[in-house]
Design a protein around this motif. Structure first.
Motif, PDB file in Angstrom:
ATOM      1  N   LEU A 269       0.864  -1.178   0.000  1.00 29.70           N
ATOM      2  CA  LEU A 269       0.000   0.000   0.000  1.00 29.70           C
ATOM      3  C   LEU A 269       0.894   1.220   0.000  1.00 29.70           C
ATOM      4  O   LEU A 269       2.019   1.177   0.494  1.00 29.70           O
ATOM      5  N   GLN A 270       0.404   2.291  -0.531  1.00 31.01           N
ATOM      6  CA  GLN A 270       1.194   3.518  -0.516  1.00 31.01           C
ATOM      7  C   GLN A 270       0.277   4.711  -0.298  1.00 31.01           C
ATOM      8  O   GLN A 270      -0.784   4.816  -0.902  1.00 31.01           O
ATOM      9  N   PHE A 271       0.750   5.577   0.579  1.00 27.63           N
ATOM     10  CA  PHE A 271       0.020   6.813   0.841  1.00 27.63           C
ATOM     11  C   PHE A 271       0.702   7.934   0.076  1.00 27.63           C
ATOM     12  O   PHE A 271       1.921   8.095   0.167  1.00 27.63           O
ATOM     13  N   SER A 272      -0.039   8.686  -0.702  1.00 29.05           N
ATOM     14  CA  SER A 272       0.555   9.786  -1.465  1.00 29.05           C
ATOM     15  C   SER A 272       0.021  11.108  -0.969  1.00 29.05           C
ATOM     16  O   SER A 272      -1.190  11.327  -0.938  1.00 29.05           O
ATOM     17  N   ASN A 273       0.947  11.955  -0.582  1.00 30.13           N
ATOM     18  CA  ASN A 273       0.590  13.274  -0.100  1.00 30.13           C
ATOM     19  C   ASN A 273       1.056  14.293  -1.128  1.00 30.13           C
ATOM     20  O   ASN A 273       2.245  14.532  -1.282  1.00 30.13           O
ATOM     21  N   VAL A 340      -4.598   6.848  -1.367  1.00 30.78           N
ATOM     22  CA  VAL A 340      -3.962   5.588  -0.964  1.00 30.78           C
ATOM     23  C   VAL A 340      -4.040   4.641  -2.155  1.00 30.78           C
ATOM     24  O   VAL A 340      -5.102   4.489  -2.759  1.00 30.78           O
ATOM     25  N   SER A 341      -2.912   4.052  -2.484  1.00 27.58           N
ATOM     26  CA  SER A 341      -2.884   3.100  -3.600  1.00 27.58           C
ATOM     27  C   SER A 341      -2.648   1.698  -3.071  1.00 27.58           C
ATOM     28  O   SER A 341      -1.864   1.499  -2.135  1.00 27.58           O
ATOM     29  N   ILE A 342      -3.312   0.757  -3.684  1.00 30.64           N
ATOM     30  CA  ILE A 342      -3.105  -0.658  -3.365  1.00 30.64           C
ATOM     31  C   ILE A 342      -2.430  -1.272  -4.586  1.00 30.64           C
ATOM     32  O   ILE A 342      -2.947  -1.152  -5.704  1.00 30.64           O
ATOM     33  N   PHE A 343      -1.297  -1.911  -4.374  1.00 25.67           N
ATOM     34  CA  PHE A 343      -0.506  -2.440  -5.493  1.00 25.67           C
ATOM     35  C   PHE A 343      -0.649  -3.942  -5.622  1.00 25.67           C
ATOM     36  O   PHE A 343      -0.701  -4.664  -4.616  1.00 25.67           O
ATOM     37  N   PHE A 344      -0.707  -4.387  -6.868  1.00 25.33           N
ATOM     38  CA  PHE A 344      -0.688  -5.823  -7.144  1.00 25.33           C
ATOM     39  C   PHE A 344      -0.124  -6.028  -8.538  1.00 25.33           C
ATOM     40  O   PHE A 344      -0.018  -5.073  -9.319  1.00 25.33           O
ATOM     41  N   GLN A 353       0.844  -2.894 -10.685  1.00 26.18           N
ATOM     42  CA  GLN A 353      -0.307  -2.051 -10.995  1.00 26.18           C
ATOM     43  C   GLN A 353      -0.946  -1.591  -9.699  1.00 26.18           C
ATOM     44  O   GLN A 353      -0.664  -2.144  -8.650  1.00 26.18           O
ATOM     45  N   ASN A 354      -1.836  -0.636  -9.800  1.00 30.33           N
ATOM     46  CA  ASN A 354      -2.491  -0.202  -8.569  1.00 30.33           C
ATOM     47  C   ASN A 354      -3.924   0.226  -8.810  1.00 30.33           C
ATOM     48  O   ASN A 354      -4.311   0.544  -9.927  1.00 30.33           O
ATOM     49  N   ILE A 355      -4.692   0.199  -7.739  1.00 28.81           N
ATOM     50  CA  ILE A 355      -5.928   0.972  -7.714  1.00 28.81           C
ATOM     51  C   ILE A 355      -5.701   2.049  -6.663  1.00 28.81           C
ATOM     52  O   ILE A 355      -5.051   1.808  -5.645  1.00 28.81           O
ATOM     53  N   THR A 356      -6.200   3.234  -6.942  1.00 34.15           N
ATOM     54  CA  THR A 356      -5.925   4.372  -6.065  1.00 34.15           C
ATOM     55  C   THR A 356      -7.241   4.985  -5.632  1.00 34.15           C
ATOM     56  O   THR A 356      -8.115   5.219  -6.461  1.00 34.15           O
ATOM     57  N   MET A 357      -7.355   5.178  -4.345  1.00 36.58           N
ATOM     58  CA  MET A 357      -8.596   5.786  -3.862  1.00 36.58           C
ATOM     59  C   MET A 357      -8.279   7.019  -3.043  1.00 36.58           C
ATOM     60  O   MET A 357      -7.269   7.083  -2.346  1.00 36.58           O
TER      61      MET A 357
HETATM   62  C1  NAG Z   1      -1.163   3.815 -10.305  1.00 36.94           C
HETATM   63  O1  NAG Z   1      -1.392   3.394 -11.637  1.00 36.94           O
HETATM   64  C2  NAG Z   1      -1.588   4.449 -12.563  1.00 36.94           C
HETATM   65  C3  NAG Z   1      -1.870   3.841 -13.912  1.00 36.94           C
HETATM   66  O2  NAG Z   1      -2.955   2.984 -13.835  1.00 36.94           O
HETATM   67  C4  NAG Z   1      -0.380   5.339 -12.624  1.00 36.94           C
HETATM   68  O3  NAG Z   1      -0.633   6.419 -13.492  1.00 36.94           O
HETATM   69  C5  NAG Z   1      -0.080   5.857 -11.235  1.00 36.94           C
HETATM   70  O4  NAG Z   1       1.116   6.579 -11.245  1.00 36.94           O
HETATM   71  C6  NAG Z   1       0.045   4.713 -10.239  1.00 36.94           C
HETATM   72  N1  NAG Z   1       0.137   5.265  -8.906  1.00 36.94           N
HETATM   73  C7  NAG Z   1       1.168   5.082  -8.131  1.00 36.94           C
HETATM   74  C8  NAG Z   1       1.094   5.721  -6.784  1.00 36.94           C
HETATM   75  O5  NAG Z   1       2.133   4.430  -8.478  1.00 36.94           O
END
Ligand code: NAG
Ligand code: NAG
Ligand code: NAG
Ligand code: NAG
Length: 412
Positions: A269-273, A340-344, A353-357
């Motif tokens: 998981l990653q938190f982006s500020n 917050v992004s969840i990576f898989f 890849q991620n989903i970001t909410m």
């Molecule tokens: C999450 O994935 C998207 C592409 O689907 C990308 O643009 C974005 O930078 C990624 N986010 C992170 C925090 O890596």
């Protein structure tokens, strides 16, 4: 609803052969929302969580309507990707045995298509249990007008004679605007049925697989959209109606063997500020299985992970929790621009890849006192994405030869 039994899967793979006959059309069913605010006993995996203390959050559950037997008897079924067995209460189950008055009950003697099976059904959920017997029956999915949209002739399921837990605890005077969930429709994988896990009785297919094998749906896939009133279950196709973006797909855990759960491997998981610019590195050491569970409410994270994420989100090392361990936060976070992004790993190509909410999607407020809470909860056991998070996505569950799950954000 996550079942607690964890056992090795030794059987052959559940890879499916594609039917060759003419392709049927996908089926769309309403996924009806039920709010369980006042006495939301349907929240599961609550562990030590004392529900009363969360009384004012709008917890929701989604259900589908089915008709069982001939003539048809109708039931509201919790749509649960976290378990694989389907059951309805039996007329033999009294209030004292855990089937209180508002629940509809199945009278097998009144159905001409009922076929009893010998072996017993016993399931243990993280909270609650149900036991009874298996049977085979004619089962139809119906729309809001009770019109049968699709019928399986011979589905294995269970009638419950004894039940304890969330379904049993619904109360007529308090709950759910007079709508009750009668039973559970386990939309899990055949290897996750308790019969299979316990190695007892004949193996059987869960609903989605039965529909596909009977050539009633075109593809081995279903899509779930829990976007409030537009909740929808699409059987046999990827539903793109409410999505804003492409789906990102990831293989399900153990997909090469005989997977028993709708579970993905989360890498971190990653938190982006945005203000700070550099996102915080925030990873698991090892990929961790994560259940994708429409029948759970919260998102559950391993305790340390939950604490770290809460500290990042609140920009504080002093976490405030209520008596049951739910994080209390500043309501200003409801407007947060952070995410917050969840990576898989991608199902194809293995790229990260991620989903970001948005953080704002992870905050909810209590009506009673206006206090704000985070929608994730520390858990000693597994990682789970429940419906509070999943309702922001259309989620695709593919049970073909390479089982995978896809997510795309819903548009509002
Ligand atoms: C999450 O994935 C998207 C592409 O689907 C990308 O643009 C974005 O930078 C990624 N986010 C992170 C925090 O890596
Ligand atoms: C179940 O159905 C049978 C046959 O129609 C009927 O005789 C019996 O009274 C029903 N039982 C209940 C509890 O409704
Ligand atoms: C994957 O399979 C292994 C061995 O069968 C099992 O121990 C593990 O719990 C499974 N993982 C998931 C996420 O189901
Ligand atoms: C986080 O807190 C620190 C110290 O309390 C402060 O200097 C910093 O500006 C805060 N960061 C944000 C993004 O609020």
């Amino acid at each position: 609803m996550h079942i607690t039994t964890v056992l090795l899967i030794l059987s052959a793979s559940s890879i499916l052969a594609a039917p060759t006959a003419n392709k049927p059309q996908p089926i769309q069913l309403p996924l009806q929302m039920i709010q369980t605010t006042k006495n939301h006993q349907l929240s599961k995996r609550s562990e030590s969580l004392s529900l009363q203390l969360l009384e004012e959050i709008d917890l929701i559950q989604f259900f589908v309507k089915i008709q069982v037997g001939t003539p048809a008897q109708e039931f509201n079924m919790l749509f649960d990707t976290g378990s694989a067995d389907t059951w309805v209460p039996s007329t033999e189950c009294s209030a004292a045995l855990g089937c209180p008055q508002p629940l509809k009950r199945f009278n097998s003697s009144a159905s001409s298509t009922y076929k009893a099976l010998k072996d017993p059904f016993v399931i243990q959920y993280a909270i609650g249990t149900a036991s009874g017997t298996y049977f085979k029956e004619k089962v139809s999915f119906v729309n809001g007008n009770d019109e049968q949209l699709i019928t399986i002739k011979d589905q294995t399921m269970a009638k419950v004679l004894n039940s304890a837990g969330p379904i049993s605890d619904q109360k007529k005077d308090k709950d759910n605007d007079g709508i009750f969930i009668d039973g559970i429709l386990g939309a899990g994988l055949p290897s996750g049925t308790v019969r299979h896990l316990n190695g007892v009785g004949e193996k059987y297919d869960t609903f989605p697989v039965s529909l596909y094998k009977a050539n009633l749906i075109p593809d081995p896939v279903f899509s779930v959209s829990m976007n409030g009133m537009h909740g929808k279950l699409t059987l046999g196709a990827i539903d793109t109606e409410y999505v804003t973006d492409d789906f990102v797909y990831t293989s399900i855990a153990n997909s090469s063997t005989s997977p028993s759960r709708w579970s993905i491997m989360v890498e971190g998981l990653q938190f982006s500020n945005k203000e700070v610019g550099t996102p915080k590195p925030f990873k698991f050491n090892t990929p961790t299985p994560c259940g994708v569970d429409t029948g759970s409410n919260f998102m559950y994270l391993p305790t340390q992970m939950a604490n770290e994420l809460a500290m990042d989100i609140t920009n504080s090392t002093h976490l405030k929790k209520n008596d049951v361990g739910v994080y209390l936060v500043d309501c200003g976070l409801q407007k947060s621009q952070e995410s917050v992004s969840i990576f898989f790993r991608a199902a194809a190509g293995n790229a990260l890849q991620n989903i970001t909410m948005p953080v704002s999607d992870l905050v909810t407020s209590k009506k009673e006192d206006g206090q704000c809470l985070l929608k994730f909860y520390p858990s000693d056991s597994s990682l789970t994405l429940g419906n509070m998070v999943l309702r922001k996505y259309v989620t695709v569950f593919d049970f073909g030869p390479y089982p995978h799950i896809g997510f795309a954000p819903v548009k509002y």
